[in-house]
Design a protein around this motif. Sequence first.
Motif, short mmCIF file in Angstrom:
data_model
loop_
_atom_site.label_atom_id
_atom_site.label_comp_id
_atom_site.label_asym_id
_atom_site.label_seq_id
_atom_site.Cartn_x
_atom_site.Cartn_y
_atom_site.Cartn_z
N VAL A 141 -29.19 7.76 14.86
CA VAL A 141 -29.03 6.45 14.23
C VAL A 141 -30.39 5.79 14.04
CG1 VAL A 141 -28.09 4.12 14.53
CG2 VAL A 141 -26.68 6.12 15.07
N THR A 142 -31.26 5.89 15.06
CA THR A 142 -32.61 5.31 14.96
C THR A 142 -33.37 5.95 13.81
OG1 THR A 142 -32.64 4.86 17.33
CG2 THR A 142 -34.76 4.91 16.20
N GLY A 185 -28.67 20.45 14.93
CA GLY A 185 -27.92 21.30 15.85
C GLY A 185 -27.23 20.55 16.97
N ALA A 186 -27.35 19.22 17.00
CA ALA A 186 -26.74 18.43 18.07
C ALA A 186 -25.22 18.48 17.99
CB ALA A 186 -27.23 16.98 18.01
N GLY A 230 -26.97 9.64 23.85
CA GLY A 230 -28.42 9.74 23.68
C GLY A 230 -28.80 10.40 22.37
N ALA A 231 -28.21 11.56 22.08
CA ALA A 231 -28.53 12.28 20.85
C ALA A 231 -28.08 11.49 19.62
CB ALA A 231 -27.85 13.66 20.86
N THR A 270 -13.83 15.29 17.11
CA THR A 270 -15.08 15.95 17.50
C THR A 270 -16.18 14.95 17.84
OG1 THR A 270 -15.68 16.09 15.16
CG2 THR A 270 -14.61 18.01 16.15
N MET A 271 -16.12 13.76 17.24
CA MET A 271 -17.09 12.70 17.56
C MET A 271 -16.33 11.53 18.19
SD MET A 271 -20.17 13.74 16.77
CE MET A 271 -21.22 12.36 16.39
N LEU A 272 -16.06 10.48 17.41
CA LEU A 272 -15.27 9.34 17.89
C LEU A 272 -14.43 8.78 16.75
CD1 LEU A 272 -17.76 7.21 20.07
CD2 LEU A 272 -15.81 8.54 20.89
N PRO A 273 -13.20 8.34 17.04
CA PRO A 273 -12.39 7.72 15.98
C PRO A 273 -13.03 6.47 15.41
CG PRO A 273 -11.04 8.24 17.90
CD PRO A 273 -12.47 8.45 18.31
N THR A 274 -13.81 5.75 16.23
CA THR A 274 -14.40 4.50 15.77
C THR A 274 -15.46 4.70 14.70
OG1 THR A 274 -15.86 4.66 17.70
CG2 THR A 274 -13.95 3.21 17.89
N LEU A 275 -15.97 5.91 14.52
CA LEU A 275 -16.95 6.16 13.45
C LEU A 275 -16.30 6.11 12.08
CD1 LEU A 275 -19.15 9.06 14.88
CD2 LEU A 275 -19.70 6.63 14.74
#
Length: 477
Positions: free
Chosen positions: A138-139, A365-366, A132-133, A319-324
């Motif tokens: 991205v939007t 801060g997300a 969601g965050a 920390t996020m995703l490898p796909t990024l």
Amino acid sequence: MTDFHVSLVGRKDLSGEIYRQIRRAILDRRLRPGDPLPAGRELARALAVSRATVTVAYERLAAEGFVTSRQGSGTFVSELATPAEREKAGRRSTGTLQPRPIWEAMSPPVTFEPARFDFRSGLCDASLFPHGAWRRSVTWALRSGETTAGVYEHPAGHHDLRIAIARHIGNSRGIRASADDVIVTNGTQQALDVLARVLLAPGDGIAVEDPSYGPPRRLFKALGIRVIGVPVDRQGLVVDALPRGIRAVYVTPSHQYPLSVTMTLSRRQALLAWAERNNAAIIEDDYDSEFRFGGRPLEPLQTLDAKGRVVYVGSFSKTMLPTLRLGFLVTPPSLRAALNKAKFVSDWHSSTLPQAALARFIDEGAFARHLRRVSAIYRKRHQILADAISRDFAEHLELIPSTTGLHLTALARRMSADQIAAIARRAADRGVAVQVLSNFAVGAIPRAGVMLGYGAIPTSHIEEGVHLLRACFDSEP
């Protein structure tokens, strides 16, 4: 109507050439069953030939079952009779071009097949990703206009993201860096690629930890760089074992991969002194440093470096995703211009949309909130797994103490590397995926042991997975 390319330049048998090129497109699945072909009149006009020339080609395709005509609707691609016929008709030559021998000898790319109990390292829990965050970031990036300006980005990356990264690592790791010192990359592997191109020439030597992560070694070798393994003990890289004449050292001091040890302060200071004496560079991969579950964190090498010999490398893959595919490096000013050029000739710059979104994600801060949330979950998994290994495997394995990262490593007490590998294969048959330490050896005799990651496995599955793995130690081959 489906657009496709037909070339008649320098050809004589025009209708035959149209037939052959459309037939090839169908066999190669560039034209799929049900796709409409252009009307004969339109294709004739586009190719500057008579309509009769196209009609002859279409009729031949229809006679052989490649297309069907529907009165009043047009001409459409047919489904060929059997897959075997398609394979036979569409078989291509393997070609006469051959790769350099190094690519034949190199192991294939890493792939991760699903496992019910996945204890492999290097994986994070995608279910914890803050969709969601991230969607809101991205939007915002799409609406801001920065990502749709139709211009190329600076090779170093999106300026707002470089500012955000510099601030984040300054707060979390004590690294003093400006946005100008940060270069955004497509993950750690590309950071190492541009660094190697800037620092090392074919034939130069680089020292790596032994054991160590395989892809960087393969990258260096592919660039013609000599790779020398240097042993690792409970204090980290053995600096006294570094050979003379090498130009760089690649290390993972915060959470050594794969042994999980943390390089002591005295070793860090010794490595910096060695680099100064030998006019060498240190590439510091701060692997998994964001996840620390106890103990006092040691400073990165970069913060102790007073001579500008350390290049710091980080990534958002865990920390996020490898796909990024987002990582970064922090460079001394002396390398900045050359690294920007190397990044430019590599791929110009990383994708702007995820960079802009990540900058927003950090600034709001997300990212910090996400790290706190997932760290609490990983901390619990770390404790459950560490307790289970100490309790259930004491006879067979010695756990290497570790309070950082997303995997634990245990050394075999009496078993050989081949015996551990056989246990891992039996575990895989039961749906338990683990990695064996011997696969990460560089040049020395492989150590016998296992690596157990807890990034991808749900907390509720750890105990059952460990129980199944324990049974594999007792079962016969």
